[in-house]
Design a protein around this motif. Structure first.
Motif, PDB file in Angstrom:
ATOM      1  N   GLU A   1       0.829  -1.201   0.000  1.00 23.61           N
ATOM      2  CA  GLU A   1       0.000   0.000   0.000  1.00 23.61           C
ATOM      3  C   GLU A   1       0.867   1.256   0.000  1.00 23.61           C
ATOM      4  OE1 GLU A   1      -2.581  -0.315   3.326  1.00 23.61           O
ATOM      5  OE2 GLU A   1      -3.906  -1.805   2.386  1.00 23.61           O
ATOM      6  N   GLN A   2       1.942   1.213   0.784  1.00 20.03           N
ATOM      7  CA  GLN A   2       2.831   2.374   0.843  1.00 20.03           C
ATOM      8  C   GLN A   2       3.486   2.627  -0.512  1.00 20.03           C
ATOM      9  OE1 GLN A   2       5.889   2.034   3.793  1.00 20.03           O
ATOM     10  NE2 GLN A   2       6.704   4.064   3.426  1.00 20.03           N
ATOM     11  N   GLU A   3       3.961   1.556  -1.155  1.00 18.61           N
ATOM     12  CA  GLU A   3       4.604   1.725  -2.457  1.00 18.61           C
ATOM     13  C   GLU A   3       3.592   2.148  -3.510  1.00 18.61           C
ATOM     14  OE1 GLU A   3       7.633  -0.677  -5.436  1.00 18.61           O
ATOM     15  OE2 GLU A   3       6.355  -1.807  -4.076  1.00 18.61           O
ATOM     16  N   LEU A   4       2.389   1.549  -3.453  1.00 22.42           N
ATOM     17  CA  LEU A   4       1.366   1.885  -4.436  1.00 22.42           C
ATOM     18  C   LEU A   4       0.971   3.351  -4.335  1.00 22.42           C
ATOM     19  CD1 LEU A   4      -0.450   0.701  -6.661  1.00 22.42           C
ATOM     20  CD2 LEU A   4      -2.160   0.246  -4.905  1.00 22.42           C
ATOM     21  N   ASN A   5       0.882   3.855  -3.106  1.00 21.89           N
ATOM     22  CA  ASN A   5       0.518   5.265  -2.911  1.00 21.89           C
ATOM     23  C   ASN A   5       1.583   6.207  -3.451  1.00 21.89           C
ATOM     24  OD1 ASN A   5      -1.898   4.585  -1.679  1.00 21.89           O
ATOM     25  ND2 ASN A   5      -1.024   4.581   0.371  1.00 21.89           N
ATOM     26  N   SER A   6       2.823   5.735  -3.526  1.00 20.98           N
ATOM     27  CA  SER A   6       3.918   6.595  -4.003  1.00 20.98           C
ATOM     28  C   SER A   6       4.046   6.593  -5.523  1.00 20.98           C
ATOM     29  CB  SER A   6       5.240   6.134  -3.376  1.00 20.98           C
ATOM     30  OG  SER A   6       5.628   4.863  -3.877  1.00 20.98           O
ATOM     31  N   ILE A   7       3.299   5.710  -6.208  1.00 21.64           N
ATOM     32  CA  ILE A   7       3.394   5.599  -7.663  1.00 21.64           C
ATOM     33  C   ILE A   7       2.269   6.392  -8.318  1.00 21.64           C
ATOM     34  CG2 ILE A   7       3.296   4.004  -9.613  1.00 21.64           C
ATOM     35  CD1 ILE A   7       4.503   1.866  -7.809  1.00 21.64           C
ATOM     36  N   ASN A   8       2.610   7.167  -9.341  1.00 22.21           N
ATOM     37  CA  ASN A   8       1.623   7.963 -10.063  1.00 22.21           C
ATOM     38  C   ASN A   8       1.687   7.653 -11.556  1.00 22.21           C
ATOM     39  OD1 ASN A   8       0.776   9.650  -7.747  1.00 22.21           O
ATOM     40  ND2 ASN A   8       2.883  10.396  -7.862  1.00 22.21           N
ATOM     41  N   VAL A   9       0.582   7.919 -12.214  1.00 15.79           N
ATOM     42  CA  VAL A   9       0.540   7.752 -13.671  1.00 15.79           C
ATOM     43  C   VAL A   9       1.578   8.670 -14.300  1.00 15.79           C
ATOM     44  CG1 VAL A   9      -0.861   8.042 -15.739  1.00 15.79           C
ATOM     45  CG2 VAL A   9      -1.874   7.048 -13.686  1.00 15.79           C
ATOM     46  N   GLY A  10       2.366   8.125 -15.194  1.00 18.47           N
ATOM     47  CA  GLY A  10       3.431   8.883 -15.842  1.00 18.47           C
ATOM     48  C   GLY A  10       4.802   8.562 -15.293  1.00 18.47           C
ATOM     49  N   ASP A  11       4.853   7.902 -14.126  1.00 15.54           N
ATOM     50  CA  ASP A  11       6.154   7.548 -13.550  1.00 15.54           C
ATOM     51  C   ASP A  11       6.840   6.485 -14.407  1.00 15.54           C
ATOM     52  OD1 ASP A  11       5.672   9.264 -11.519  1.00 15.54           O
ATOM     53  OD2 ASP A  11       5.247   7.745  -9.998  1.00 15.54           O
ATOM     54  N   VAL A  12       8.150   6.591 -14.475  1.00 15.52           N
ATOM     55  CA  VAL A  12       8.967   5.580 -15.160  1.00 15.52           C
ATOM     56  C   VAL A  12       9.670   4.761 -14.088  1.00 15.52           C
ATOM     57  CG1 VAL A  12      10.868   5.155 -16.751  1.00 15.52           C
ATOM     58  CG2 VAL A  12       9.267   7.042 -17.181  1.00 15.52           C
ATOM     59  N   LEU A  13       9.436   3.451 -14.086  1.00 21.02           N
ATOM     60  CA  LEU A  13       9.962   2.564 -13.054  1.00 21.02           C
ATOM     61  C   LEU A  13      10.742   1.418 -13.681  1.00 21.02           C
ATOM     62  CD1 LEU A  13       6.690   2.256 -10.942  1.00 21.02           C
ATOM     63  CD2 LEU A  13       8.538   3.895 -10.601  1.00 21.02           C
ATOM     64  N   GLU A  14      11.673   0.892 -12.909  1.00 24.80           N
ATOM     65  CA  GLU A  14      12.402  -0.304 -13.327  1.00 24.80           C
ATOM     66  C   GLU A  14      11.921  -1.490 -12.487  1.00 24.80           C
ATOM     67  OE1 GLU A  14      16.920  -1.892 -14.297  1.00 24.80           O
ATOM     68  OE2 GLU A  14      16.640  -0.231 -12.898  1.00 24.80           O
ATOM     69  N   GLY A  15      11.574  -2.568 -13.144  1.00 18.87           N
ATOM     70  CA  GLY A  15      11.092  -3.751 -12.449  1.00 18.87           C
ATOM     71  C   GLY A  15      11.598  -5.016 -13.100  1.00 18.87           C
ATOM     72  N   GLU A  16      11.170  -6.126 -12.518  1.00 20.86           N
ATOM     73  CA  GLU A  16      11.595  -7.442 -13.006  1.00 20.86           C
ATOM     74  C   GLU A  16      10.378  -8.209 -13.516  1.00 20.86           C
ATOM     75  OE1 GLU A  16      13.686 -11.593 -11.408  1.00 20.86           O
ATOM     76  OE2 GLU A  16      13.596  -9.826 -10.123  1.00 20.86           O
ATOM     77  N   VAL A  17      10.543  -8.829 -14.681  1.00 21.02           N
ATOM     78  CA  VAL A  17       9.471  -9.651 -15.242  1.00 21.02           C
ATOM     79  C   VAL A  17       9.390 -10.939 -14.426  1.00 21.02           C
ATOM     80  CG1 VAL A  17       8.604 -10.869 -17.265  1.00 21.02           C
ATOM     81  CG2 VAL A  17       9.822  -8.690 -17.540  1.00 21.02           C
ATOM     82  N   VAL A  18       8.237 -11.180 -13.772  1.00 22.88           N
ATOM     83  CA  VAL A  18       8.096 -12.354 -12.913  1.00 22.88           C
ATOM     84  C   VAL A  18       7.173 -13.415 -13.518  1.00 22.88           C
ATOM     85  CG1 VAL A  18       8.602 -11.092 -10.805  1.00 22.88           C
ATOM     86  CG2 VAL A  18       6.249 -11.193 -11.629  1.00 22.88           C
ATOM     87  N   LYS A  19       6.405 -13.039 -14.537  1.00 17.15           N
ATOM     88  CA  LYS A  19       5.495 -14.008 -15.145  1.00 17.15           C
ATOM     89  C   LYS A  19       5.153 -13.543 -16.550  1.00 17.15           C
ATOM     90  CE  LYS A  19       1.253 -16.594 -14.091  1.00 17.15           C
ATOM     91  NZ  LYS A  19       0.102 -16.701 -13.153  1.00 17.15           N
TER      92      LYS A  19
END
Length: 684
Positions: free
Chosen positions: A404-422
């Motif tokens: 919830e904390q991380e989701l609240n910090s993310i906004n539309v338009g943000d560029v993020l780096e993540g890992e493909v898990v599925k």
């Protein structure tokens, strides 16, 4: 006399416990062990799964039947002498004995038992509190110095630095503490007989007490009673036993050892490593004071009945106290850190403060042997001091909070780096720290792709852009970070550049042309040709490739305007004629309305009425052929509209009129001849 009550009280070191055992045996008295009654109550509570931590749960004792018969304890007519000595009872009896309702009941039972038979009981408040109406009351004492000497002789070999003065000071301090306690203080009952043992041997004290009892109640020695004349013939039946839980008073304090008065034949000893497991505690001094009460468990009694040492420990009691605290963890949802010991078939074995618990696989999350994990207690087995724990609920709750904390910090338009898990056929799931987002196949590339696994794979680290955020779900895009086909195209091509494009659609206002994949431009009909009458739309088919020029690029609206006429020469730019000019025309085509001709580098038109001369009938093609050249006069000219109209007839009419005018002028001039004109040649 069938009912005799003997109460023996006295200070520590007076020898009352040892002497009471000897006298009771010699007189065939029942020496009451009050601790056995507390054990019987504790045994009943444990056997019936009664919560021993709440005093209100002990109302059942009013219905218990506890009896002494031939030194055996009977509970509801059942011999429980051995059952009440188990480790489980020993570990819990101190908790039970704390409650007032239990102590009152025990005192009531003791008084009831003492109503029949020959009873001998020793302690510090027997004659004043427990048996205030005892048949015989004896207060056994000795001078502090004598008691100190006895104590000093017992322990001086083991404590080389100990002095008699140290022991004497401890004895005096203990007497003061015992005499000033709020509960059951040590004092002599008003009707008790004082027996000073300072100058007496144990045998002499025993004989004196027996004499007092006989003088008080008559000769109660029967013929079967054997008179004991030396201490070597005495075998004590009551002596401290390993496993017993007793309460004593601190009579000596050293750095690594404390001595306790246990009302036994000698004092108990507890070493620092049996008092606490805290490595920070290095000395008893400053931690324990003389006169303090301490509850301990006897761990060892040396063989010598009268001078052997009694060793004690608090570790099991501390463990029991800790377990009682752990019992509250279930209702309070208390969390605690466990150490993972090993993995078993159905789960993990974990430990917490010396207790082993079981962590089922269904309740385990991210667990490895050797880890320290935070758990909650799901259930507990009080008798076995074990239980079932879970770290799943803790991990899932933490994950939820972090998500919830991380989701609240993310906004539309943000560029993020993540890992493909599925990776699924239609989408891929990308995980950031705690939140996952969906990367649909349509958002991977600007180009159409049919197989997603050719572009992303599990484990790939990718940068994506957040394009949607609805109901806690993230929509991701990879192509949003890539230049669009339009952007790529306009970076490579400029206005005025000639390009080739494919016709993809015909519209009422022009042609839609594909310049590159996913890049289209509009060829407006006004840009087909310089000739506004040129219908280029009818000349091409969908799929045809045409050559056009880029006339405009609108980056904001992603629009490209195209032109065909920019690539075609405009002959009208060179036409400088006007209405009335006479032009030489070449016949190009005959039609129903007139003749199409070429003149001045452009196409012109001569209507049939304007082509035929007076007297000519039929069609222009009856008089002329394609390729013939004729003269015509311009009757209408509009360069922007590519309109040029001419007339052969009008030119003929003008020419005839001009000829007629000239003729008339010549006639007029001939009527004006002079003499000079006649003789001009002669006069030369």
């Amino acid at each position: 006399m069938t009912n005799i009550q003997v109460a023996i009280d006295g200070p520590a070191g007076s020898g009352k416990s040892s002497i009471s055992d000897i006298v009771a045996k010699r007189l065939n008295f029942l020496h009451i062990d009050t601790g056995a009654i507390y054990r019987a109550i504790t045994f009943y509570a444990l056997e019936n799964n009664i919560d021993i931590n709440e005093e209100e749960n002990f109302n059942f004792i009013n219905n218990l039947k506890i009896e002494y018969k031939s030194d055996k304890v009977f509970l509801n007519d059942k011999d429980v002498t051995n059952e009440i000595r188990t480790d489980l009872v020993t570990k819990n009896v101190s908790q039970v004995s704390k409650f007032k309702i239990v102590r009152d009941k025990v005192n009531e039972l003791i008084r009831k038992i003492s109503q029949t038979g020959k009873i001998l009981m020793d302690g510090r408040d027997i004659g004043t509190v427990v048996l205030p109406n005892a048949t015989v009351k004896i207060f056994l004492t000795a001078t502090p110095l004598k008691r100190a000497e006895r104590r000093y002789n017992e322990i001086k070999d083991k404590f080389k630095d100990l002095t008699l003065e140290d022991v004497l000071n401890d004895i005096k301090l203990r007497d003061e503490k015992d005499s000033n306690r709020k509960i059951a203080p040590l004092k002599q009952a008003e009707d008790a007989i004082l027996v000073d043992t300072s100058e007496l041997t144990i045998e002499e004290v025993c004989q004196k007490i027996i004499e007092i009892i006989n003088n008080k109640v008559g000769n109660i020695m029967n013929e079967e009673t054997k008179e004991i004349t030396s201490m070597a013939d005495v075998k004590l039946e009551k002596r401290p036993r390993p496993g017993q839980i007793v309460t004593g008073v601190v009579v000596d304090v050293k750095d690594d050892e404390v001595c306790l008065d246990l009302h036994a034949f000698t004092e108990g000893r507890i070493h620092l490593n049996h008092y606490t497991l805290d490595p920070k505690v290095t000395s008893f001094k400053g931690l324990v004071n003389l006169g303090d009460e301490m509850t301990v468990q006897i761990t060892k009694v040396e063989e010598n009945d009268y001078s052997g040492a009694i060793y004690c420990s608090r570790l099991n009691l501390l463990k029991d106290e800790k377990f009682k605290e752990i019992l509250t963890y279930v209702d309070n949802k208390t969390r605690f850190t466990c150490h993972v010991l090993k993995k078993e078939e159905k789960g993990y074995r974990v430990s917490y403060q010396g207790f082993n618990f079981f962590l089922p696989l269904s309740q385990a999350r991210n667990v490895n042997v050797g880890d320290d994990i935070v758990c909650e207690l799901l259930s507990i087995d009080e008798k076995r001091q074990t239980g079932v724990v879970s770290n799943r609920v803790v991990v899932e709750e933490e994950l939820k909070a972090n998500r919830e904390q991380e989701l609240n910090s993310i906004n539309v338009g943000d560029v993020l780096e993540g890992e493909v898990v599925k990776v699924l056929p239609f989408a891929a799931f990308v995980k950031f720290n705690y939140v996952q987002g969906v990367l649909r196949i349509s958002d991977i590339s600007h180009e159409f792709i049919s197989k997603i696994d050719e572009h992303v794979h599990v484990g790939d680290k990718i940068k994506v852009k957040v394009v949607t955020k609805e109901d806690g779900k993230l929509g991701l895009s990879l192509k949003a970070l890539l230049p669009t086909p339009f952007e790529v195209y306009v970076n490579e091509h400029k206005v005025g550049e000639t390009v080739k494009a494919k016709v993809v659609n015909k519209l009422p206002y022009g042609l839609l042309l594909e310049l590159a994949s996913h890049v289209r431009g509009l060829l407006h009909r006004s840009d087909y040709s310089w000739n506004p009458n040129d219908n280029f739309n009818n000349c091409v088919n969908i799929g045809d490739e045409v050559e056009v020029a880029i006339s405009d690029i609108n980056v904001a609206k992603e629009r490209i305007s195209l032109s065909r006429k920019a690539l075609i020469d405009n002959p009208w730019q060179r036409v400088k004629a006007k209405v009335g000019d006479v032009c030489e025309c070449k016949i190009l085509e005959f039609n129903e309305k007139g003749v199409k001709v070429e003149t001045l580098g452009v196409d012109g038109f001569i209507p049939n009425p304007a082509f035929l001369l007076e007297g000519q009938n039929g069609k222009p093609s009856d008089y002329y052929a394609i390729g013939d050249k004729i003269e015509a006069i311009i009757t209408e000219i509009r360069p922007r509209e590519w309109v040029l109209r001419l007339s052969v007839r009008k030119l003929k009419q003008i020419q005839e009129k001009n000829n007629y005018t000239k003729y008339m002028q010549e006639e007029s001039d001939s009527t004006k001849v002079t003499l000079g004109d006649v003789f001009k040649d002669v006069l030369k």
